[in-house]
Design a protein around this motif. Sequence first.
Motif: not given
Length: 227
Positions: A33-34, A56-60, A77-78, A158-159
């Motif tokens: 996506h990014a 690490t920057v994408h995980f929740d 989400p991006v 959604p989402p």
Amino acid sequence: MDFLNQLLRVPIEQLPFYLVTLVIAFTVHEFSHAYFANKFGDPTAKLLGRVTLNPTVHFDLIGIILLLIAGFGWARPVPVNRDNFSKPRLMGVIVSAAGPLSNLLLGVLGTLIYVILIQFGILDAISNDKLLEAIRLFFGLFTLMNFFLFLFNLLPLPPLDGYRILEDIVPRSMFGTLKKFEQYSMFIFLLILVIPGLQRYTISPLYTAAHSMYMHFAKFFLMLMGA
């Protein structure tokens, strides 16, 4: 240990394979996506450090825990600003579709690698039964989960990405109707995920379809290799 087995939907002995699969699948999905958003002129994700394969920057964390416990979850989400695209609707569709398509690609690649390991006797050369079982389990989970994520994310609710694609392809005259539907569709989405009886008719068929995709791609690659 018994408590964990009861708590998690994933058998505790399979947990490491699920986590590795989810790390790869979610990271590549959000990166896709990014990457395309940035490529098409929207720097929002890049400025937030999201055009990267660093998981690490994408995980929740909460999203992953819920996925293991409740059977549904999410990555971060991006953010995408379609106003920065020269062709907002067309490029919006591509950016939204990039995530699910990346999971399709991962599923296909996983299937190809596994078929190669079998067809060229590489697995037969492994004498360690535990290692052999681990390889088979990993590729089984990896292919199935990525094919499932491909199908699941294309649902027009959604989402999910399927809803974002729908937003970009319907006539502008339908935007108002979509917005009215959105408040109810989120409720429907949660019901589908939470109520076990509904999962039999919603989520379970997606897993069946994902397994069918794996079988078809495996047969295709075997045919190419002359098997």
